[in-house]
Design a protein around this motif. Structure first.
Motif, mmCIF file in Angstrom:
data_model
loop_
_atom_site.group_PDB
_atom_site.id
_atom_site.type_symbol
_atom_site.label_atom_id
_atom_site.label_comp_id
_atom_site.label_asym_id
_atom_site.label_seq_id
_atom_site.Cartn_x
_atom_site.Cartn_y
_atom_site.Cartn_z
ATOM 1 N N TYR A 103 0.828 -1.215 0.000
ATOM 2 C CA TYR A 103 0.000 0.000 0.000
ATOM 3 C C TYR A 103 0.867 1.272 0.000
ATOM 4 O O TYR A 103 0.690 2.130 -0.869
ATOM 5 N N ILE A 104 1.782 1.333 0.947
ATOM 6 C CA ILE A 104 2.602 2.557 1.045
ATOM 7 C C ILE A 104 3.540 2.709 -0.166
ATOM 8 O O ILE A 104 3.597 3.787 -0.756
ATOM 9 N N PRO A 105 4.235 1.641 -0.597
ATOM 10 C CA PRO A 105 5.054 1.810 -1.820
ATOM 11 C C PRO A 105 4.241 2.237 -3.051
ATOM 12 O O PRO A 105 4.769 2.909 -3.937
ATOM 13 N N SER A 118 -2.301 6.602 0.771
ATOM 14 C CA SER A 118 -3.363 7.599 0.594
ATOM 15 C C SER A 118 -2.780 8.993 0.398
ATOM 16 O O SER A 118 -3.504 9.973 0.336
ATOM 17 N N ARG A 119 -1.438 9.066 0.345
ATOM 18 C CA ARG A 119 -0.783 10.365 0.075
ATOM 19 C C ARG A 119 0.256 10.174 -1.033
ATOM 20 O O ARG A 119 1.455 10.236 -0.796
ATOM 21 N N PRO A 120 -0.198 9.918 -2.247
ATOM 22 C CA PRO A 120 0.762 9.636 -3.330
ATOM 23 C C PRO A 120 1.495 10.908 -3.786
ATOM 24 O O PRO A 120 1.031 12.016 -3.536
ATOM 25 N N VAL A 125 -8.052 5.084 -3.393
ATOM 26 C CA VAL A 125 -9.094 4.068 -3.655
ATOM 27 C C VAL A 125 -8.484 2.906 -4.434
ATOM 28 O O VAL A 125 -8.706 1.735 -4.103
ATOM 29 N N ARG A 126 -7.710 3.234 -5.458
ATOM 30 C CA ARG A 126 -7.071 2.174 -6.258
ATOM 31 C C ARG A 126 -6.188 1.291 -5.375
ATOM 32 O O ARG A 126 -6.276 0.068 -5.406
ATOM 33 N N ASN A 127 -5.382 1.944 -4.544
ATOM 34 C CA ASN A 127 -4.473 1.180 -3.677
ATOM 35 C C ASN A 127 -5.237 0.324 -2.666
ATOM 36 O O ASN A 127 -4.832 -0.787 -2.345
#
Lengths: 513, 311
Positions: free
Chosen positions: A302-304, A308-310, A334-336
């Protein structure tokens, strides 16, 4: 070797006594005490794992060696690019092994069906090694953490093998992080009375959840789900509710036994469950259910992917429109979210039902994410934090909290229907039967000698977990003042185990994953 | 560490004591139980009468010979030792236990059929649970065939693990079980109508006779005739449809004839009497119901009497 088997009842005390007495005494004057202590853990773990099938040992040995070498490779690789290449190579090989054993036949069958060809010659019919998904993920986390410089690569292959094969958590987790577990194998363990006693309590509580709750629920669940067409909606609904308790008792019971056993050997494993059925929304549920897997996907997928903060792409940033940036951020989040829920579902097994289960939870989670309410309930339900920082638990939840817990539980039940079904068609069949008029029928009840004790033990489990919800496990009852009361509780649990043990030792559900 | 081990030992001891108490309680309750297979043992154990005549055999003895009818016609006291699903090994052990508790009978009716000369192992082994832990002789006898594990033999409660139906039976069913009214002196009368499913499911029957079982039976007969027990072999009725499926019946007759001749034992054959052609008297292909059993026992008793076998 199963935790709930007679073999394990013999194995554990022998290993415990050898570990702390015979072996510890023998090496007390030895120069390499740590090495010998770890070597003993490795031997015990390999015996434990090889008990299923000695051939499984080859695979875990390969995974261990590859991941160990990848750590050293990352350390000595001259450039960042080559370090990354080593890490990726290790990830690809390990996932490749997992993929071949766990998913190859599934994809081959789907491929054959898609193109209308005979699938038999494509299939490998490999036996899925127990726990492969768990130790593979643990191995991956090590090389990724080394690459990220969150941990120093180890040069001690015995300590590393002990880290990857430590028998309590080898076959069904918790999926440990090298940052937590590996350092514990890098220093000699000493016996801690309080920790060992707590470990024993946790093992007992795990056995209660597995043998008394889960295995008894399984009697009804297996009967009903084994012949869906023959049962009314009310029976199917009751079976779904019982499966909700079964899977919790089974998996969290396993985790408690694993964590408790590790404590006996002076090792602290991470918590895997934190009273998930007392969650007030689905986001909280996922912070409390299978924590080691959820956090694994969060940290390594998720983070890589941007979380929620790309990072905003330059093309968008240059426009300077904050609304577009916000929309982009939400879309990526949402995608992640969908990606990790779908992956999490697929991790459980090669079946579309698991993917659907993941998608269902993603659909429940995304609205909370979009409203910014997914981190609303970070504390434990019905607790207050006092000015001195201590957390005090209330006796009862408020009406609103109770309603939210019930709603979340109901949503989880629907999810478990999808999870338990054998195929997508069966999901439809179950749901449509539950929604039919037969929901008003009296559900099938096997016998009063079965369902009355079953409902009693489920209530007992929920009560224990409620009153210890801000503690580490349901039997952490150190606040009970008198020893005879505590011991009476333990004896009652043992009595319940006696009445619940089955002639054929049931497997743990998560062993198949 | 010492403290931890001390507490573990203390707790284990406590568990052991509780397990002993629980074992005693469960076994005690089962020994009062009058349901089906438990009753077949309990009636024998809880009674000290020295009976004149005993009937030995499998379920085909258990459900087909009414001791009260034999008593009334032959003016004797009799007891049925029939044991469900059992071949000769179990039958002999139960008979020996009976003799130990009640003394040798004067007469022994041995029910014989195609299934007698073999070994029974494992079938309904829970019927021994309430006794063998306390009756080591019984354990020794049955262990040879039943292969009880070490834990079952020496650890209290261990043998009950996993048998939740047995535990339920012990805890919740008292000695007024619904089988109680049908059990008299070991005889289990089945008030049931014909069920053809057993016959339908029956394939052609060729029962291989086990030489070791035959030798065991011969040793048993040798000992009992030596003890002065008068033995009578009886072929109880079997429904004709089932008989037609038995392909090595002649072989069986020849074997029993030779054994009977060796020990001078009379054989009473009811394999071809009229009731064998009428399903009214059977509840399945190989067992008489209460009506059939009463008629058969009456006939048997009169035959024994008229032949002077009980004199």
């Amino acid at each position: 070797m199963l935790f709930n088997s007679f073999e394990y009842l013999i194995f554990l005390p022998i290993v415990f006594l050898l570990y702390w007495f015979v072996f510890d005494y023998a090496i007390s004057k030895c120069k390499h005490q740590l090495l010998w202590q770890n070597l003993f853990v490795v031997i015990a773990s390999y015996i434990f794992y090889g008990w299923w099938d000695w051939r499984f040992l080859i695979l875990i040995a390969i995974t261990t060696l590859l991941s160990f070498l990848s750590g050293i490779g990352i350390e000595y690789a001259p450039t960042k690019c080559s370090k990354k290449a080593v890490m990726i190579a290790n990830v690809v090989i390990n996932l490749g092994i997992l993929g071949v054993y766990k998913y190859y036949d599934f994809f081959a069958r789907e491929f054959a069906e898609l193109f209308g060809i005979e699938s038999d010659f494509l299939l490998l019919h490999l036996i899925l090694p127990v726990g492969i998904s768990f130790y593979t993920f643990q191995a991956l986390s090590y090389s990724i953490d080394v690459y990220r410089k969150q941990i120093q690569p180890t040069h001690d292959i015995v300590a590393f093998t002990a880290f990857l094969s430590f028998f309590p958590q080898l076959v069904a987790g918790p999926i440990e992080r090298a940052t937590n577990l590996l350092p514990q194998f890098q220093k000699k363990r000493t016996f801690d009375y309080a920790q060992a006693v707590d470990g024993m309590r946790q093992i007992l509580w795990g056995l209660f959840k597995k043998i008394v709750v889960a295995d008894n629920c399984a009697v009804y669940v297996d009967q009903v789900f084994g012949d869906i067409g023959a049962h009314s909606g009310s029976t199917l609904l009751l079976a779904a509710v019982l499966f909700t308790f079964q899977i919790y008792g089974d998996f969290s019971g396993y985790s408690d036994i694993a964590i408790g056993t590790a404590k006996l050997f002076g090792i602290k494993l991470m918590r895997n469950f934190n009273v998930p059925y007392f969650s007030r929304d689905i986001a909280e549920f996922w912070r409390r259910w299978h924590i080691s897997l959820t956090t694994w996907f969060r940290d390594y997928v998720y983070i890589p992917l941007g979380g929620s903060r790309p990072n905003i792409p330059e093309a968008i940033r240059l426009k300077g429109d904050k609304a577009i940036e916000a929309r982009y951020t939400k879309w990526i989040a949402v995608r992640n979210t969908f990606i990790i829920f779908l992956l999490s579902g697929f991790w459980h097994g090669a079946n579309w039902t698991f993917v659907l289960w993941g998608a269902y939870h993603a659909l429940l989670f995304v609205p909370l994410l979009l409203m910014g309410k997914n981190r609303r309930y970070r504390d434990t339900v019905a607790t207050v934090t006092l000015p001195d920082g201590t957390v005090k638990a209330k006796w009862l939840p408020s009406l609103k909290e109770a309603g939210l817990m019930l709603l979340t539980f109901a949503l989880a039940v629907v999810g478990w229907i999808i999870f338990r079904a054998e195929n997508i068609g069966q999901v439809g069949e179950i749901v449509s039967t539950i929604l039919s008029g037969s929901i008003l029928n009296v559900p099938m009840l096997i016998s009063q000698y079965y369902y009355i004790p079953l409902f009693v033990v489920i209530i007992v489990m929920l009560l224990f977990e409620w009153f210890t919800r801000n503690r580490l496990h349901g039997l952490e009852i150190t606040n009970v003042p008198y020893r005879w009361i505590r011991w009476s509780i333990y004896m009652l649990i043992i009595l319940a185990l006696f009445f619940s043990i089955k002639t054929e030792t049931p497997q743990f559900i998560y062993f198949q994953f | 560490m010492k403290k931890f081990l001390y507490e573990i030992l203390l707790f284990t001891l406590l568990i052991f004591i509780c397990a002993c108490c629980l074992d005693f309680f469960l076994s005690y309750r089962l020994r009062q139980n009058q349901n089906r297979m438990y009753a077949a043992w309990n009636q024998m154990y809880n009674d000290s009468t020295c009976y004149d005549l005993v009937i030995n055999g499998s379920s085909r003895a258990w459900t087909q010979y009414d001791p009260l009818i034999l008593d009334s016609i032959l003016d004797l006291t009799s007891f049925n030792l029939g044991i469900d699903g059992s071949a000769i090994n179990r039958q002999i052990t139960k008979y020996n236990k009976y003799c130990e508790l009640h003394g040798n009978p004067k007469y022994l009716i041995q029910n014989i059929d195609l299934w007698t000369m073999s070994y029974t192992m494992g079938y309904e082994r829970e019927q021994f649970f309430s006794y063998f832990f306390y009756d080591r002789d019984l354990l020794k006898e049955y262990d040879y065939y039943e292969n009880f594990s070490w834990g079952e033999k020496y650890l209290p409660c261990y043998r009950y693990l996993g048998y939740d139906d047995v535990i339920t039976e012990a805890l919740f069913h008292d000695n007024k079980g619904h089988f109680f009214e049908y059990l008299t002196n070991g005889y289990f009368s089945r008030v049931e109508e014909w069920d053809g499913s057993v016959l339908y499911a029956m394939d052609s029957v060729i029962v291989a006779t086990d030489t070791n079982a035959v030798n065991l039976f011969i040793d048993f007969l040798q000992e009992e005739t030596g003890n002065g027990v008068k033995i009578i072999f009886v072929y109880a009725p079997i429904y004709i449809g089932a008989r037609e499926k038995m392909l090595n019946e002649e072989e069986m007759f020849a074997m029993y004839d030779s054994i009977a001749e060796k020990f001078d034992i009379p054989i009473l054959d009811y394999n071809d009497i009229p009731m064998c052609y009428d399903t009214t008297y059977f509840y399945n292909a190989t067992h008489l119901n209460r009506l059939g059993a009463e008629l058969f026992t009456t006939k048997l008793a009169h035959d024994i009497d008229s032949l002077g076998l009980s004199k």
